[in-house]
Design a protein around this motif. Structure first.
Motif, PDB file in Angstrom:
ATOM      1  N   ASP A   1       0.816  -1.216   0.000  1.00 17.44           N
ATOM      2  CA  ASP A   1       0.000   0.000   0.000  1.00 17.44           C
ATOM      3  C   ASP A   1       0.849   1.266   0.000  1.00 17.44           C
ATOM      4  OD1 ASP A   1       0.899  -0.589   2.576  1.00 17.44           O
ATOM      5  OD2 ASP A   1      -0.752   0.508   3.516  1.00 17.44           O
ATOM      6  N   THR A   2       2.159   1.132   0.129  1.00 21.31           N
ATOM      7  CA  THR A   2       3.039   2.307   0.114  1.00 21.31           C
ATOM      8  C   THR A   2       3.458   2.685  -1.303  1.00 21.31           C
ATOM      9  OG1 THR A   2       5.094   1.024   0.354  1.00 21.31           O
ATOM     10  CG2 THR A   2       3.942   1.666   2.375  1.00 21.31           C
ATOM     11  N   PHE A   3       3.032   1.895  -2.289  1.00 21.39           N
ATOM     12  CA  PHE A   3       3.426   2.149  -3.673  1.00 21.39           C
ATOM     13  C   PHE A   3       2.314   2.857  -4.441  1.00 21.39           C
ATOM     14  CE2 PHE A   3       6.223  -1.241  -2.348  1.00 21.39           C
ATOM     15  CZ  PHE A   3       7.441  -0.859  -2.904  1.00 21.39           C
ATOM     16  N   ASP A   4       2.729   3.690  -5.391  1.00 17.85           N
ATOM     17  CA  ASP A   4       1.773   4.366  -6.267  1.00 17.85           C
ATOM     18  C   ASP A   4       1.334   3.446  -7.412  1.00 17.85           C
ATOM     19  OD1 ASP A   4       1.918   7.114  -5.056  1.00 17.85           O
ATOM     20  OD2 ASP A   4       4.021   6.884  -5.623  1.00 17.85           O
ATOM     21  N   TYR A   5       2.282   2.679  -7.933  1.00 18.95           N
ATOM     22  CA  TYR A   5       2.009   1.759  -9.038  1.00 18.95           C
ATOM     23  C   TYR A   5       2.568   0.382  -8.695  1.00 18.95           C
ATOM     24  CZ  TYR A   5       1.124   5.861 -12.019  1.00 18.95           C
ATOM     25  OH  TYR A   5       0.629   7.027 -12.554  1.00 18.95           O
ATOM     26  N   VAL A   6       1.800  -0.658  -9.035  1.00 16.16           N
ATOM     27  CA  VAL A   6       2.302  -2.028  -8.979  1.00 16.16           C
ATOM     28  C   VAL A   6       2.144  -2.604 -10.381  1.00 16.16           C
ATOM     29  CG1 VAL A   6       2.093  -4.316  -7.954  1.00 16.16           C
ATOM     30  CG2 VAL A   6       1.686  -2.286  -6.550  1.00 16.16           C
ATOM     31  N   ILE A   7       3.249  -3.004 -10.987  1.00 13.71           N
ATOM     32  CA  ILE A   7       3.260  -3.475 -12.377  1.00 13.71           C
ATOM     33  C   ILE A   7       3.601  -4.957 -12.404  1.00 13.71           C
ATOM     34  CG2 ILE A   7       4.307  -3.199 -14.650  1.00 13.71           C
ATOM     35  CD1 ILE A   7       4.952  -0.302 -13.901  1.00 13.71           C
ATOM     36  N   PHE A   8       2.761  -5.743 -13.060  1.00 16.55           N
ATOM     37  CA  PHE A   8       2.931  -7.193 -13.167  1.00 16.55           C
ATOM     38  C   PHE A   8       3.422  -7.500 -14.579  1.00 16.55           C
ATOM     39  CE2 PHE A   8      -0.343  -6.102 -10.185  1.00 16.55           C
ATOM     40  CZ  PHE A   8      -0.141  -6.929  -9.093  1.00 16.55           C
ATOM     41  N   VAL A   9       4.540  -8.199 -14.688  1.00 15.55           N
ATOM     42  CA  VAL A   9       5.163  -8.383 -15.998  1.00 15.55           C
ATOM     43  C   VAL A   9       4.669  -9.616 -16.743  1.00 15.55           C
ATOM     44  CG1 VAL A   9       7.239  -7.201 -15.187  1.00 15.55           C
ATOM     45  CG2 VAL A   9       7.159  -9.702 -15.162  1.00 15.55           C
ATOM     46  N   SER A  10       3.945 -10.512 -16.069  1.00 15.70           N
ATOM     47  CA  SER A  10       3.528 -11.758 -16.714  1.00 15.70           C
ATOM     48  C   SER A  10       2.314 -12.344 -15.995  1.00 15.70           C
ATOM     49  CB  SER A  10       4.665 -12.789 -16.689  1.00 15.70           C
ATOM     50  OG  SER A  10       4.919 -13.214 -15.350  1.00 15.70           O
ATOM     51  N   LYS A  11       1.688 -13.316 -16.647  1.00 18.63           N
ATOM     52  CA  LYS A  11       0.555 -14.001 -16.022  1.00 18.63           C
ATOM     53  C   LYS A  11       1.003 -14.763 -14.775  1.00 18.63           C
ATOM     54  CE  LYS A  11      -2.490 -16.028 -18.707  1.00 18.63           C
ATOM     55  NZ  LYS A  11      -3.078 -16.875 -19.776  1.00 18.63           N
TER      56      LYS A  11
ATOM     57  N   TRP B   1      -2.889  -0.575 -10.252  1.00 15.14           N
ATOM     58  CA  TRP B   1      -2.471  -1.930 -10.615  1.00 15.14           C
ATOM     59  C   TRP B   1      -2.395  -2.010 -12.134  1.00 15.14           C
ATOM     60  CZ3 TRP B   1      -1.662  -4.440  -6.029  1.00 15.14           C
ATOM     61  CH2 TRP B   1      -2.390  -4.002  -4.914  1.00 15.14           C
ATOM     62  N   ILE B   2      -1.261  -2.445 -12.673  1.00 14.75           N
ATOM     63  CA  ILE B   2      -1.066  -2.454 -14.120  1.00 14.75           C
ATOM     64  C   ILE B   2      -0.507  -3.803 -14.562  1.00 14.75           C
ATOM     65  CG2 ILE B   2       0.175  -1.412 -16.061  1.00 14.75           C
ATOM     66  CD1 ILE B   2       0.213   1.195 -14.520  1.00 14.75           C
ATOM     67  N   GLY B   3      -1.135  -4.396 -15.564  1.00 13.79           N
ATOM     68  CA  GLY B   3      -0.630  -5.625 -16.169  1.00 13.79           C
ATOM     69  C   GLY B   3      -0.032  -5.334 -17.527  1.00 13.79           C
ATOM     70  N   ILE B   4       1.110  -5.927 -17.824  1.00 13.68           N
ATOM     71  CA  ILE B   4       1.702  -5.791 -19.150  1.00 13.68           C
ATOM     72  C   ILE B   4       1.082  -6.856 -20.049  1.00 13.68           C
ATOM     73  CG2 ILE B   4       3.809  -5.916 -20.523  1.00 13.68           C
ATOM     74  CD1 ILE B   4       5.358  -4.870 -18.193  1.00 13.68           C
ATOM     75  N   GLY B   5       0.258  -6.429 -20.989  1.00 17.05           N
ATOM     76  CA  GLY B   5      -0.420  -7.353 -21.887  1.00 17.05           C
ATOM     77  C   GLY B   5      -1.813  -7.705 -21.407  1.00 17.05           C
ATOM     78  N   GLN B   6      -2.664  -8.041 -22.355  1.00 19.28           N
ATOM     79  CA  GLN B   6      -4.062  -8.332 -22.042  1.00 19.28           C
ATOM     80  C   GLN B   6      -4.220  -9.593 -21.197  1.00 19.28           C
ATOM     81  OE1 GLN B   6      -6.587  -6.281 -22.706  1.00 19.28           O
ATOM     82  NE2 GLN B   6      -5.109  -4.846 -23.569  1.00 19.28           N
TER      83      GLN B   6
ATOM     84  N   GLU C   1       7.943  -1.956 -23.832  1.00 12.60           N
ATOM     85  CA  GLU C   1       8.171  -0.720 -24.568  1.00 12.60           C
ATOM     86  C   GLU C   1       6.874   0.065 -24.741  1.00 12.60           C
ATOM     87  OE1 GLU C   1      11.403  -3.490 -25.047  1.00 12.60           O
ATOM     88  OE2 GLU C   1       9.257  -3.750 -25.432  1.00 12.60           O
ATOM     89  N   ALA C   2       5.778  -0.640 -25.031  1.00  8.33           N
ATOM     90  CA  ALA C   2       4.485   0.028 -25.183  1.00  8.33           C
ATOM     91  C   ALA C   2       4.018   0.625 -23.861  1.00  8.33           C
ATOM     92  CB  ALA C   2       3.444  -0.962 -25.714  1.00  8.33           C
ATOM     93  N   LEU C   3       4.298  -0.076 -22.770  1.00 12.65           N
ATOM     94  CA  LEU C   3       3.921   0.448 -21.452  1.00 12.65           C
ATOM     95  C   LEU C   3       4.675   1.740 -21.160  1.00 12.65           C
ATOM     96  CD1 LEU C   3       2.517   0.178 -18.688  1.00 12.65           C
ATOM     97  CD2 LEU C   3       4.471  -1.173 -17.937  1.00 12.65           C
ATOM     98  N   LEU C   4       5.945   1.792 -21.489  1.00  5.66           N
ATOM     99  CA  LEU C   4       6.740   2.994 -21.251  1.00  5.66           C
ATOM    100  C   LEU C   4       6.211   4.167 -22.070  1.00  5.66           C
ATOM    101  CD1 LEU C   4      10.254   1.335 -21.148  1.00  5.66           C
ATOM    102  CD2 LEU C   4       9.192   2.592 -19.269  1.00  5.66           C
ATOM    103  N   ASP C   5       5.761   3.896 -23.286  1.00  6.30           N
ATOM    104  CA  ASP C   5       5.174   4.954 -24.107  1.00  6.30           C
ATOM    105  C   ASP C   5       3.867   5.450 -23.492  1.00  6.30           C
ATOM    106  OD1 ASP C   5       7.216   4.849 -25.937  1.00  6.30           O
ATOM    107  OD2 ASP C   5       6.177   3.481 -27.298  1.00  6.30           O
TER     108      ASP C   5
END
Length: 250
Positions: free
Chosen positions: A57-67, A90-95, A117-121
């Motif tokens: 809960d101390t993070f602004d973003y949590v990014i998950f790189v895979s299923k 909460w952000i997932g890379i890919g659908q 790369e698309a996430l960074l854009d």
């Protein structure tokens, strides 16, 4: 190509799910995982993971790189958080990764693309300054995302939940496989392991159509001698099925 036999190289448990989707399309899956996902078992490391999850809960973003990152993280979240913390993006890379989170009740968003790369854009550089970001991944994952975010002024931490291992196959394994018409690969490491085995046991496979999840991995495949590599623009089943339909004329 009425009876298309497709080699599925995903790790489990996703491999089994992909095979089910392929059968539903009328094709024949041939399973040969090229990665093994091993959740962290060391007690000391698990204590560190638990502490990190309690602090999520101390993070602004949590990014998950895979299923796999999403699946294992949800198990930890269930154990540590009866209700998800508020205020976290909460952000997932890919659908596929994002859908895995949504299925577990995590209100995740996904960038319009399907790659790092698309996430960074998609993430606005100006909004990353001083943002605390947690990247959920396997041990020793690609450093590009974290490095680029730090260049934008973000404060990046990592939560490593699993190890990736190369499966141990014998020559007999490849001898017993049926003829293959097409191959799915879903990551660069997946492709590396497959290419090593193919060089030893099935060099003729280098001429088969092989579907890759991104332009980066597609270029990697061509450099490794796969002469019929195509980009499916995604590692999820829907993207790979669509690309397979194009190849089979279905």
């Amino acid at each position: 190509m009425k009876d298309c036999r497709i080699l599925i190289t995903r790790p489990e448990p996703e491999n089994t799910l992909s095979c089910e989707r392929i059968r539903a399309q009328g094709w024949t899956p041939v399973t040969l995982p090229m990665l093994e996902i091993a959740p962290i078992q060391d007690a000391a490391q698990r204590n560190i993971i638990r502490a990190q999850v309690f602090d999520i809960d101390t993070f602004d973003y949590v990014i998950f790189v895979s299923k796999n990152a999403a699946r294992l993280a949800c198990e930890w979240l269930d154990a540590c958080w009866p209700m998800l913390p508020i205020g976290v993006h909460w952000i997932g890379i890919g659908q596929g990764t994002t859908q895995s989170l949504l299925d577990e009740g995590v209100p995740a968003l996904s960038n319009p693309g399907h790659t790092t790369e698309a996430l960074l854009d998609w993430l606005k550089p100006a909004k990353m300054t001083n943002q605390k970001i947690l990247i959920v991944r396997g041990v020793g994952g690609r450093p590009e995302l974290g490095n680029k975010l730090e260049e934008r002024g973000a404060k990046v931490s990592y939560l490593s939940l699993y190890e990736r291992k190369k499966p141990d196959y014998s020559a007999q394994t490849f001898f017993m496989l049926p003829d293959i018409n097409l191959i799915w690969v879903t990551s660069g490491e997946n492709l590396d392991n497959l290419s090593e085995y193919v060089a030893m046991h099935k060099p003729e496979w280098k001429t088969l159509p092989i579907l890759t999840p991104s332009i980066r991995v597609n270029e990697q495949a061509k450099k490794m001698g796969w002469i019929n590599a195509s980009c499916a623009n995604g590692a999820d089943d829907n993207s790979l099925i669509k690309a397979t339909e194009f190849h089979t004329g279905k």
